[in-house]
Design a protein around this motif. Sequence first.
Motif, mmCIF file in Angstrom:
data_model
loop_
_atom_site.group_PDB
_atom_site.id
_atom_site.type_symbol
_atom_site.label_atom_id
_atom_site.label_comp_id
_atom_site.label_asym_id
_atom_site.label_seq_id
_atom_site.Cartn_x
_atom_site.Cartn_y
_atom_site.Cartn_z
ATOM 1 N N GLU A 465 56.812 45.331 35.187
ATOM 2 C CA GLU A 465 56.672 45.349 36.644
ATOM 3 C C GLU A 465 56.074 44.034 37.159
ATOM 4 O O GLU A 465 56.544 43.474 38.148
ATOM 5 C CB GLU A 465 55.804 46.536 37.078
ATOM 6 C CG GLU A 465 56.509 47.886 36.919
ATOM 7 C CD GLU A 465 55.671 49.038 37.424
ATOM 8 O OE1 GLU A 465 54.442 48.849 37.593
ATOM 9 O OE2 GLU A 465 56.219 50.135 37.650
ATOM 10 N N PHE A 466 55.048 43.531 36.438
ATOM 11 C CA PHE A 466 54.474 42.243 36.846
ATOM 12 C C PHE A 466 55.485 41.118 36.634
ATOM 13 O O PHE A 466 55.604 40.213 37.489
ATOM 14 C CB PHE A 466 53.200 41.953 36.044
ATOM 15 C CG PHE A 466 52.704 40.539 36.228
ATOM 16 C CD1 PHE A 466 52.288 40.088 37.477
ATOM 17 C CD2 PHE A 466 52.688 39.648 35.154
ATOM 18 C CE1 PHE A 466 51.853 38.779 37.646
ATOM 19 C CE2 PHE A 466 52.258 38.339 35.323
ATOM 20 C CZ PHE A 466 51.834 37.902 36.575
ATOM 21 N N HIS A 471 58.803 36.805 38.800
ATOM 22 C CA HIS A 471 60.119 36.174 38.856
ATOM 23 C C HIS A 471 60.598 36.018 40.299
ATOM 24 O O HIS A 471 61.131 34.961 40.678
ATOM 25 C CB HIS A 471 61.123 37.007 38.043
ATOM 26 C CG HIS A 471 62.521 36.480 38.112
ATOM 27 N ND1 HIS A 471 62.927 35.329 37.484
ATOM 28 C CD2 HIS A 471 63.626 36.969 38.762
ATOM 29 C CE1 HIS A 471 64.195 35.096 37.736
ATOM 30 N NE2 HIS A 471 64.652 36.084 38.506
ATOM 31 N N GLU A 472 60.404 37.056 41.112
ATOM 32 C CA GLU A 472 60.809 36.988 42.519
ATOM 33 C C GLU A 472 59.926 36.012 43.297
ATOM 34 O O GLU A 472 60.424 35.226 44.120
ATOM 35 C CB GLU A 472 60.728 38.371 43.155
ATOM 36 C CG GLU A 472 61.200 38.461 44.599
ATOM 37 C CD GLU A 472 62.677 38.162 44.772
ATOM 38 O OE1 GLU A 472 63.070 37.720 45.875
ATOM 39 O OE2 GLU A 472 63.444 38.370 43.800
ATOM 40 N N GLY A 534 49.438 41.281 38.591
ATOM 41 C CA GLY A 534 50.264 42.194 39.386
ATOM 42 C C GLY A 534 49.472 42.887 40.467
ATOM 43 O O GLY A 534 50.054 43.431 41.418
ATOM 44 N N ASP A 535 48.121 42.890 40.339
ATOM 45 C CA ASP A 535 47.300 43.423 41.426
ATOM 46 C C ASP A 535 47.333 42.438 42.599
ATOM 47 O O ASP A 535 47.625 41.250 42.436
ATOM 48 C CB ASP A 535 45.858 43.627 40.961
ATOM 49 C CG ASP A 535 45.712 44.806 40.005
ATOM 50 O OD1 ASP A 535 46.619 45.672 39.999
ATOM 51 O OD2 ASP A 535 44.708 44.844 39.262
ATOM 52 N N LEU A 536 46.998 42.944 43.755
ATOM 53 C CA LEU A 536 46.903 42.075 44.929
ATOM 54 C C LEU A 536 45.447 41.671 45.127
ATOM 55 O O LEU A 536 44.533 42.441 44.817
ATOM 56 C CB LEU A 536 47.421 42.797 46.184
ATOM 57 C CG LEU A 536 48.846 43.355 46.107
ATOM 58 C CD1 LEU A 536 49.270 43.920 47.475
ATOM 59 C CD2 LEU A 536 49.843 42.318 45.631
ATOM 60 N N ILE A 537 45.241 40.448 45.636
ATOM 61 C CA ILE A 537 43.904 39.962 45.914
ATOM 62 C C ILE A 537 43.796 39.678 47.411
ATOM 63 O O ILE A 537 44.689 39.066 48.005
ATOM 64 C CB ILE A 537 43.559 38.710 45.075
ATOM 65 C CG1 ILE A 537 42.125 38.252 45.375
ATOM 66 C CG2 ILE A 537 44.566 37.588 45.284
ATOM 67 C CD1 ILE A 537 41.612 37.185 44.403
ATOM 68 N N PHE A 538 42.701 40.158 48.005
ATOM 69 C CA PHE A 538 42.538 40.092 49.453
ATOM 70 C C PHE A 538 41.320 39.227 49.819
ATOM 71 O O PHE A 538 40.302 39.213 49.113
ATOM 72 C CB PHE A 538 42.360 41.493 50.036
ATOM 73 C CG PHE A 538 43.558 42.386 49.830
ATOM 74 C CD1 PHE A 538 44.594 42.418 50.758
ATOM 75 C CD2 PHE A 538 43.641 43.196 48.702
ATOM 76 C CE1 PHE A 538 45.696 43.234 50.563
ATOM 77 C CE2 PHE A 538 44.746 44.019 48.506
ATOM 78 C CZ PHE A 538 45.778 44.030 49.432
ATOM 79 N N PHE A 539 41.458 38.551 50.983
ATOM 80 C CA PHE A 539 40.390 37.707 51.505
ATOM 81 C C PHE A 539 40.158 38.073 52.970
ATOM 82 O O PHE A 539 41.042 38.628 53.638
ATOM 83 C CB PHE A 539 40.774 36.232 51.390
ATOM 84 C CG PHE A 539 41.099 35.802 49.976
ATOM 85 C CD1 PHE A 539 40.105 35.296 49.157
ATOM 86 C CD2 PHE A 539 42.393 35.922 49.473
ATOM 87 C CE1 PHE A 539 40.392 34.904 47.854
ATOM 88 C CE2 PHE A 539 42.690 35.542 48.166
ATOM 89 C CZ PHE A 539 41.683 35.034 47.360
ATOM 90 N N TYR A 554 47.708 38.377 42.237
ATOM 91 C CA TYR A 554 46.887 37.898 41.129
ATOM 92 C C TYR A 554 47.759 37.784 39.880
ATOM 93 O O TYR A 554 48.524 38.700 39.557
ATOM 94 C CB TYR A 554 45.723 38.863 40.897
ATOM 95 C CG TYR A 554 44.758 38.420 39.833
ATOM 96 C CD1 TYR A 554 44.077 37.206 39.947
ATOM 97 C CD2 TYR A 554 44.508 39.227 38.712
ATOM 98 C CE1 TYR A 554 43.179 36.798 38.976
ATOM 99 C CE2 TYR A 554 43.603 38.828 37.738
ATOM 100 C CZ TYR A 554 42.949 37.601 37.875
ATOM 101 O OH TYR A 554 42.065 37.192 36.895
ATOM 102 N N VAL A 555 47.644 36.634 39.158
ATOM 103 C CA VAL A 555 48.474 36.408 37.962
ATOM 104 C C VAL A 555 47.621 36.258 36.704
ATOM 105 O O VAL A 555 48.134 35.914 35.641
ATOM 106 C CB VAL A 555 49.368 35.157 38.138
ATOM 107 C CG1 VAL A 555 50.325 35.340 39.310
ATOM 108 C CG2 VAL A 555 48.523 33.894 38.302
ATOM 109 N N GLY A 556 46.312 36.547 36.832
ATOM 110 C CA GLY A 556 45.424 36.464 35.670
ATOM 111 C C GLY A 556 44.757 35.112 35.540
ATOM 112 O O GLY A 556 45.153 34.125 36.164
ATOM 113 N N ASP A 557 43.703 35.060 34.697
ATOM 114 C CA ASP A 557 42.967 33.834 34.406
ATOM 115 C C ASP A 557 42.448 33.136 35.667
ATOM 116 O O ASP A 557 42.433 31.897 35.751
ATOM 117 C CB ASP A 557 43.832 32.858 33.596
ATOM 118 C CG ASP A 557 44.072 33.352 32.171
ATOM 119 O OD1 ASP A 557 43.336 34.265 31.737
ATOM 120 O OD2 ASP A 557 44.991 32.846 31.525
ATOM 121 N N GLY A 558 42.036 33.904 36.659
ATOM 122 C CA GLY A 558 41.474 33.311 37.872
ATOM 123 C C GLY A 558 42.484 32.567 38.730
ATOM 124 O O GLY A 558 42.086 31.696 39.510
#
Length: 589
Positions: A465-466, A471-472, A534-539, A554-558
Amino acid sequence: MDEEKFTRQARSSHRRVEPEAQTKEKTYSSKLKNDTSRGEAMRKKLRTGKADTAAETLKEKKHRDKLRAQTKKKGAPKPVDAAVSAKAHSQFAEANQDDNAGGDAINAGTQAVENGLYYAKVKSHDKKTDGYGKKLHKKKKLEEAREFQKGKDASLTSGTTSKELQKNRMKKEIQRNAIKQRSKEAANGAGSVTKNFVDKAEDMVGKMAEAITEFLTKFVREHPYGAIIAVLILMVVLVIVASLTSCGAGAGGVSNMTLSTSFTAEDDTIIAVNDDYTGLEADLQREIENIETDYPGYDEYNYSLNEISHNPFELAALLTVLYEDYTETEVQAMLQTIKDNQYTLTKTRVVETRTRTVTKWHWVTRYRTVIVNGVATQQSYQSYESYQEEEEYEYYILNVTLTNQSIDYVARNMGLTAEQLQRYEILLETFGNKKYLFEDDPYAAPQPGDYQDYTVPSEYLTDVEFGNMLHEAEKYLGYPYVWGGSSPSTSFDCSGFVSYVINHCGNGWNVGRQTANGLLNNCTRVSKNNAKPGDLIFFQGTYDTSGASHVGIYVGDGMMIHCGNPIQYASINSSYWQSHFYTFGRLNH
C-alpha cells in the motif's frame, strides 16, 4: 414740383387701394408675366441700395427712429448692406490687383471670426452632450449595482451574475489603470530629469567636439608637424563623447530594469495590504465554520473544500501592475474583487427520497383459553404491540464546495494587456526584488534544505500500500505549488496533492477532495514513535487557519514527500517543520 407732387399723390392713391379691390383685379392672365414684368418682380424681391422711406407714415418713422436710438445707445455696430459690402470688396480688389494681401487679411479675419463662432457653438454642444453622457454613465452604474445586489441575494449558491459583474468591473478597472500607466510612462519619458540631463550633456559635448575639430583643422594648417598631436586630442574627445553617451544610456537602462523588476510600493504597505487580504480570507473561513449554524435542519453536510490562503508575491505583483506605488486605502475595493474571483463558495441543497425501517405500535386482539368451572373457554383480550415497517422519507443534504483558483489564475484571466502580463511574470520571477518580505512562507518561496532526488530505502517498499502511494506521489516531483490545485492539469496545493495520491494510487481508497484538517478527520492519530511509512504527517500555523494547515506523506527516516514549493522531499526535522509539527495520522480504511 408739379411732377413730384403728382408722384406723391400717385403713390398715396396706390397705397390706399383696398386689398379686396386688388384681389378682384387679379386674374389668371395677370399671373403670366412677360420678361419685363418678371424682371421687375425679381428686382422688387432683391432690393438694393437705401430703403425707400418716402412713403413711410409718421408712426413707422417714429418706430424706426426709436430703433436707431436704441442701437446707438447699446453701442451695436451699424448693419452693413450686403450689396454695399460686396461692391466695396469688388472695388478694393480691383484697386489692389497686384498686391491684394490686405484684402486676403480681411477675408481671413472674417473667416476666423466665423470659425470662432462655430467653435463656440460646437463646444457648447459638446458640454451638453458630455453632461448627458455623465448622466447616462451614472444611471448605468446604478443599474449595475442593483443587478449585482440582485445576483448576490438570488440563492444559496454564489450567483453567476455577481461574478460576471465583478469581472466586468475588474476589466474596466484594469483598462483605466493601463491608460493611467501609459500616460505616466509617456510623461516620465518626455520629462525625465535624467533624460534631459543626458540630452543636454550630449548636445554640449557635440558642440565642444565641433569647436575642437575646427580648432585642430586650423592648427594643422598652420603647424604641419603637430598633426599627430591633433589626432591624439581628437581621439580623446571622441572617447569622452562615447563614454558620456553610453553612461547615460547605461544609467537609464539599469534604472528602468530595476524599476520593472521591483515592487514599487513601500515595504510596510505591501505587508499591511497582504494582512488585509488575509483578513478577508479569515472571514471566508468563519463563514464555512458557521455553515451548520446558519443552515440548520439538514440531515447531512458534505464538504469539499480547497485550502484558504494565497501567495503574497502574486498579490503584490498583481497590485503593482495595476497601481504601481499603491497605498493601503487605494486597493481595498480591488482586494475584495480579487478575493471574490479567487474563491467560489457554493452551498447546494439536495433532497433525496429514502426508505427506512421504523417501529410502530398498534392494538392486537389476542385469544387465550380459560377454564371456568372445569370448562375450557376462549377469552379475547387487547395487546398493544410494536411492529417494523418500511417507509419513504425525504433526506436533506447540504453540499458545501469551496474552490480556490489562486491569485495567479485571477491575474491571467482578468484582461491584463500583454505588457502588464509580462511585467507581472517578471515580478514573480524576481520576487519584486523583495523576497525578504515573505521568505518564511514555504508556499511562496523555495525553502532551503529540500530534496528532489531523495531515494526511499527499499525495505520500506515491502508494504504494498505504501509502495503504491509513493509510486503515484513521485510522478509529480517538481510540480509547482498552486493554491487550490488538485490535479496534474492545474498542479496542486498540499492537501490537493495528498488527496489526489490517496484517491489514485490503486489501493481502492477515496477520501474526496479534502483540506489538511479534513484529511486529519479521516485518520486515527498515532504517536511519533509508532509512525510508519504511508502515514500522513500534519502541521499547524503555516498560515492563518484553525487545526491542521499543512499535510505530507511520511516516508520514514524523518523524511516526507509533500507539496511545498515545488513538490519535493523534505526533512521533518528542520527547524521550520519542527516548530509547526502537529501530529501523525493513519488513514481509516
